[in-house]
Design a protein around this motif. Structure first.
Motif: not given
Length: 157
Positions: A56-60, A102-107, A111-112, A116-122
């Motif tokens: 999920r993240y870059v390793s330590a 831009t595609s979907f969120v994960i419940s 996924q903890s 913010e679980k939104v679909v959008g752009l930055g």
């Protein structure tokens, strides 16, 4: 600057080449330079990362190298995605922006929730020491949830 987050922690020749490129880039920085780093996976969470599994993240170890290594004196911003969550926080003087999917969120069941679980752009504006960021959710956007999409249901009966 942009790097390939998928190489970080692999121990491959490609990772070594990318590290050398980052070192070379950092050597050319002046005291007035500022760096915005763009990569797919977040380098860290807003809380301590020691127990987070890779993926999920870059390793330590590579995350520490990116944040405290050759870019440290100039690094001001890290922009990433991958988590399908939007998040904006500052840690140790570096702003971290997780741009929404831009595609979907994960419940939350899969996924903890960290952001913010939104679909959008930055939308990002960079100027000298100024960072302007706005999360944009275009009219008509749909907040698709991964487990309700056909491709997911077909591969996870």
């Amino acid at each position: 600057m942009g790097i390939n987050a998928q190489l970080l922690g692999t121990g491959t020749a490609e990772e070594a080449e990318q590290r050398e490129w980052v070192h070379s880039f950092a050597e050319r920085l002046t005291n007035d330079d500022r760096v915005a780093l763009f990569l797919h996976r977040p380098v860290r969470r807003h809380v301590r990362d020691d127990g987070i599994a890779n993926g999920r993240y870059v390793s330590a170890a590579p995350a520490r190298w990116l944040l405290a290594g050759p870019l440290k004196k100039a690094l001001r911003l890290v922009v990433s995605g991958h988590t399908h969550q939007a998040h904006d926080f500052v840690a140790n003087g570096v702003r971290h922006l997780w741009v929404p999917s831009t595609s979907f969120v994960i419940s939350d069941a899969l996924q903890s929730r960290v952001g913010e679980k939104v679909v959008g752009l930055g939308w990002l504006g960079l100027r000298a020491d100024e960072i302007a960021y706005a999360q944009v959710i275009p009219l008509g956007s749909r907040r698709h949830e991964l487990t309700k999409l056909n491709f997911y249901r077909e591969s996870h009966p």
